[in-house]
Every structure is written in C-alpha cells, then in structure tokens.
Design an enzyme around this catalytic site. Sequence first.
Site, mmCIF file in Angstrom:
data_model
loop_
_atom_site.group_PDB
_atom_site.id
_atom_site.type_symbol
_atom_site.label_atom_id
_atom_site.label_comp_id
_atom_site.label_asym_id
_atom_site.label_seq_id
_atom_site.Cartn_x
_atom_site.Cartn_y
_atom_site.Cartn_z
ATOM 1 N N LYS A 1 22.195 -15.814 67.818
ATOM 2 C CA LYS A 1 22.551 -16.674 66.738
ATOM 3 C C LYS A 1 23.978 -15.695 65.943
ATOM 4 O O LYS A 1 24.881 -16.604 65.457
ATOM 5 C CB LYS A 1 21.511 -16.881 65.561
ATOM 6 C CG LYS A 1 20.457 -17.421 66.284
ATOM 7 C CD LYS A 1 20.423 -18.762 66.528
ATOM 8 C CE LYS A 1 19.557 -19.292 67.821
ATOM 9 N NZ LYS A 1 19.974 -19.041 69.127
ATOM 10 N N HIS B 1 8.839 -28.039 64.171
ATOM 11 C CA HIS B 1 9.649 -27.794 65.197
ATOM 12 C C HIS B 1 9.472 -28.690 66.600
ATOM 13 O O HIS B 1 10.412 -28.191 67.647
ATOM 14 C CB HIS B 1 10.062 -26.472 65.483
ATOM 15 C CG HIS B 1 10.358 -25.597 63.870
ATOM 16 N ND1 HIS B 1 11.418 -26.093 63.042
ATOM 17 C CD2 HIS B 1 9.645 -24.804 63.240
ATOM 18 C CE1 HIS B 1 11.626 -25.516 62.046
ATOM 19 N NE2 HIS B 1 10.330 -24.576 62.221
ATOM 20 N N ARG C 1 20.686 -26.328 78.237
ATOM 21 C CA ARG C 1 19.914 -26.538 79.132
ATOM 22 C C ARG C 1 19.909 -28.357 79.167
ATOM 23 O O ARG C 1 20.444 -28.725 78.123
ATOM 24 C CB ARG C 1 18.343 -26.409 78.893
ATOM 25 C CG ARG C 1 17.835 -26.749 77.694
ATOM 26 C CD ARG C 1 16.551 -26.652 77.118
ATOM 27 N NE ARG C 1 15.934 -27.446 76.140
ATOM 28 C CZ ARG C 1 16.258 -26.482 74.880
ATOM 29 N NH1 ARG C 1 16.634 -25.617 74.795
ATOM 30 N NH2 ARG C 1 15.998 -27.307 73.616
ATOM 31 N N GLU D 1 20.920 -16.758 55.563
ATOM 32 C CA GLU D 1 21.847 -18.097 55.622
ATOM 33 C C GLU D 1 21.377 -18.813 54.244
ATOM 34 O O GLU D 1 20.177 -18.782 53.708
ATOM 35 C CB GLU D 1 21.687 -19.025 56.551
ATOM 36 C CG GLU D 1 22.322 -18.574 58.070
ATOM 37 C CD GLU D 1 22.071 -19.710 59.046
ATOM 38 O OE1 GLU D 1 21.378 -20.917 58.934
ATOM 39 O OE2 GLU D 1 22.252 -19.451 60.373
HETATM 40 C C1 MV4 Z 1 17.841 -24.057 58.708
HETATM 41 C C2 MV4 Z 1 17.325 -25.218 57.887
HETATM 42 C C3 MV4 Z 1 17.906 -25.004 56.614
HETATM 43 N N1 MV4 Z 1 18.872 -24.135 56.366
HETATM 44 N N2 MV4 Z 1 18.913 -23.417 58.334
HETATM 45 C C4 MV4 Z 1 14.676 -25.062 62.508
HETATM 46 C C5 MV4 Z 1 15.031 -24.745 63.815
HETATM 47 C C6 MV4 Z 1 16.065 -23.679 64.211
HETATM 48 N N3 MV4 Z 1 16.851 -24.188 65.132
HETATM 49 C C7 MV4 Z 1 16.872 -23.859 62.623
HETATM 50 N N4 MV4 Z 1 16.052 -24.733 61.788
HETATM 51 C C8 MV4 Z 1 16.528 -24.827 60.406
HETATM 52 N N5 MV4 Z 1 17.533 -24.158 60.153
HETATM 53 C C9 MV4 Z 1 19.191 -23.249 57.218
HETATM 54 N N6 MV4 Z 1 20.201 -22.569 56.903
HETATM 55 C C10 MV4 Z 1 16.270 -25.853 58.387
HETATM 56 C C11 MV4 Z 1 15.975 -25.737 59.481
HETATM 57 C C12 MV4 Z 1 14.875 -26.805 60.021
HETATM 58 C C13 MV4 Z 1 15.189 -27.867 60.940
HETATM 59 C C14 MV4 Z 1 16.320 -27.921 61.769
HETATM 60 C C15 MV4 Z 1 16.181 -28.658 62.757
HETATM 61 C C16 MV4 Z 1 15.141 -29.779 62.790
HETATM 62 C C17 MV4 Z 1 14.194 -29.513 62.076
HETATM 63 C C18 MV4 Z 1 13.848 -28.635 61.029
HETATM 64 C C19 MV4 Z 1 12.831 -28.770 60.463
HETATM 65 C C20 MV4 Z 1 12.851 -27.721 59.336
HETATM 66 C C21 MV4 Z 1 13.719 -26.875 59.266
#
Ligand code: MV4
Length: 505
Positions: free
Chosen positions: A120, A239, A296, A204
């Site tokens: 990341k 998730h 993928r 972040e």
């Molecule tokens: C975040 C976020 C809020 N702020 N990053 C969740 C999975 C991972 N790939 C990154 N995710 C998130 N990152 C910041 N800076 C909220 C999430 C997140 C989320 C993202 C995509 C789909 C569903 C989610 C559910 C909860 C939190």
Amino acid sequence: MSHRLFKKILVANRGEIAVRVMNACKILDIPALAVYSTADKDAVHVHTANEAVEIGPPSPRESYLNIDRIIDVAVGNNCDAIHPGYGFLSENPLFPEACHKAGITFIGPPSDAMKLLGNKIQSRIKMSTAGVPIIPGMKTAGVDIEMFEKAAESAGYPILIKAAAGGGGKGMRVVQSKEELQSSVEAAMREAKNAFNDDTVYLEKYIENPRHIEFQVIADNHGNAIHLFERECSVQRRHQKIIEETPSTALTPALRAQMGSAAVRVATIAGYRNAGTVEFLLDKNGSFYFLEMNTRIQVEHPVTEMTTGADLVIEQIRIAANEKISDYLIKASQRGHAIECRIYAEDAENNFLPSSGEILYYEEPVGPGIRVDSGITKGSVIGVDYDPILAKLIVHAPTRDLAISKMICALKDYKILGIKTSRRFLIDALNHPEFKAGKTYTNFIEKNMADRALDIEPALELAAAVSSVAMMKKPQASGASSVKSKGISPWQTIGSWEIGMRIPK
Ligand code: MV4
C-alpha cells in the site's frame, strides 16, 4: 476456431469461478483441466472440466495454495497456461514466477505489478507521483511515534491506521484523538505482524462513510489500456461484499470520465497487464481517492459483462496469449443496469453463521437478463473448508428500478433447500427504501439491516417452496415418504428461510 490460443488450461480454483473460467475455455475450444482437493472430488467444477487431477487434502495450504503441486500437475498434463481465478493463489506474486520458470503462461498480471500493488505504501507513492489522487496521510512507513503524531496532526483526526501489506480491511484501526494514537499504532503493528508477517503500518485521514467504487481495467501486451466503467460495491458486511451494481448512482458522466482515466493511469503506471480492478473511495463532497488495485478477475465481474457486453474471462485468455484488446471492447459503452447478489451458505438470521450440509433441492431462476454463476447442484455437499460463496445471481434490465424488481423476483424463484443461505436477507436489503433511493454507502448494512425483523412470508412464496419440495417426490406405491436424501427430509431444513414463519421482534 482456426487455432487454439492455448493447448490446455489448468484452472487453479474451485466453485463458481472455476466453472466460469471453464465455460470460457469451452467457447474458445481449449480443454480445461480441473484440480481438486479430496473434499471436492464430486464438486461441480471437477465434472465441468475435460480432465481433473486431485492435488491434496481439504486444507487449502495443502491443495489449492500448493504452488509446487499445481505446477507439477500442469507440466505433467501438457497444460501451457494456468488461470488462478480469485482468492487462493491469484494475488501471490510467487505464482506467476513459478509459472514462468516452468514455461507456463500465467493468465493474469506480471509478478512485478502484483508486488508493487500489494504494497500500500509503495503504490501510494507511485500513484501520487503520477497525479492520481490518494487519501491524505503518510507516504512512508512509520518509524517512531513522533512521525505518526505529526502525520495525524496534518491529516486531521479521525485517522485510520493501515498495514502496508494489508488490503480488504484487515488490520485497520480508527483513531479519534492523539491520546489513543500510540496504543493504536502498537496494536495495529501486532495485528499486521500476525496477519501478514510484516508489521509495517502507516496512517491516513479517515474518510467517514464513503462509497466504494471500482473501475474494471484491461491492458494488453501491446501498450493498450482501457477501462470498462465502474462497479458500485458499497453494500458489504465486514468487508465481505453482498450486492454490487453498475452504473453507480453516485457518478455523473464527468466524474465517471475523471475516475476512469485515473484508473487507466494507475494500470499504466504499475506496468499492469490483463484484467484488473482499481478501487476508489468517494467521499460526501464528491472527491475520489485511489485505494488499491486488485490484480485478479473479481467476484463481481459479471455486472460489467452484462452492461458492456464484454466476456472478461475470454479477454483475459486472449490477452495472455498476446492478442490485442478486442475491437468490440474499445468501443464498449454502458447499457442498462446490472445488479449482482452473492448467495452465501450462511444463516443471516443467526449472526451469519456458516451453514453446511447437503443441497437437497436446487433450482436456479431463469429468464431474459437473468444469469446465475454457480458451483453447486442438487446433491452438492457444502463443507466448512472454503469460502462460503455458493453462487452469484446477476440481473440486467433497462433501468435500476427494473433491475431491482427483477432481482427480487429472481431471488424468490431461487430454490435452495438443505442449507441456509443469504437469499432472504438479500430480498430485504433490495426492498429497503434507502437501497431503492440509491443511498448505498459502506455503512448500509449496519445502518439499515441491523434490527431486521422477519415478517411472515407471503403466501405465494410459501406455496412455491411447498411445490418445489412436492416435485421432489417420485410416484410411489407405499404411503411412506419417498425422499431418500441420506435420511434428512427437506422439511427439516426448509426452516425459517423457506417458509419464513418468524415472529417479528
Ligand atoms: C478507508 C476507509 C476510510 N478512510 N481508508 C476497507 C477495505 C480496505 N481496502 C480499505 N477500506 C477502507 N479504507 C480511509 N482512509 C474506509 C474503508 C472501508 C471500506 C472501504 C471499502 C468498502 C467497504 C468499507 C467498509 C469499511 C471501511
């Protein structure tokens, strides 16, 4: 077809995606070889393949994750390509490397692109340098608490701590104030060490209740890269995505064009090849940020296929064989609306506990614009060794409203007896006024489905369930029950799903 793109393709996966890949092989007139664990000897993917080879015990580590064994089977059986599907080895950079060493084509991206995008911090640096918007925060690994404090101050609380090797939500921690920062960083490091054997974490700005919007991209070995528009995947639980759709109700044509070209830039900068997905978060102000790239084919790829006319798996195979992106895809546009629901073997009325057992009756919905990608049939035994996804139901209709109605009808027509599934939960989610209004944020399930009370099922649906069970009975002479499915009567499992006689809370 005049010549085959490959001699034989080994499909290094199971379940619905293995079946999906084999269907593409069949259309391209390429024989498909299945691999399977001892738990899967009678699985649908084994019977769909032209040939099948057992690779080990049920434990994924000893079967579907065993690179050496899978490569040996490919070499020993004249396979010149491997499709990894999703999950298992699909995002492990060692797998394309091992394929390359054995002279086998990996149907997916180069391992270098996988390595970059799997980290990341590295990918944030790379993407921001190329002008792709990233979430404000650290662009290096945190080394001491002062560094975290400074970065948190500058991003502004609340902040989110993430693991560099993470993804899919593992090892994330929200921090509301400076007081909690140090203990949270330490806890996140321990978690990251446990989950990824790498304790590198960074922070972040925390984007509250965003939307999750991803773009399908395709790149060939001739310098061409395109996107095939977005998928909205905000409706998820812990998730785990539950409902995906396209187009997103959140995008204007201008924002779509902007995000689409950012997605293509991400793929190009990363040296990406084949099909991949660029994930973005979209905040309340309409600002979007690059989150990660999934290297993928994705579970939710069919909604893109329904609206663009693409066959993404055929395209993956063509590109791996050095063909250029198909002309029809270069000209593709979005037509109508598509929704996918994931059918999981779980008990949504009982804390989503996994459900296992034998499928005693099985009937898929059919009709114009209805697609089922499944890896099960009547008699399939659902165990606990693997991901609980049983099937995906996808619908396509001219408008979002019609797609929602069609999906609800199709879910009501989908008959799975013997185990609990998420079917009923999905109907309730789709019927929710907030879903119908397009208010699909990442907190949709928590916010709207938490205190879901089950109403008494409409009489019609009860009649459908009863008649489907009645059809299982063969004509018989004696008065005894003729249902002989290993001693279990479907009536015993028809339960709350099927009849839905629940007392509302
Ligand atoms: C975040 C976020 C809020 N702020 N990053 C969740 C999975 C991972 N790939 C990154 N995710 C998130 N990152 C910041 N800076 C909220 C999430 C997140 C989320 C993202 C995509 C789909 C569903 C989610 C559910 C909860 C939190």
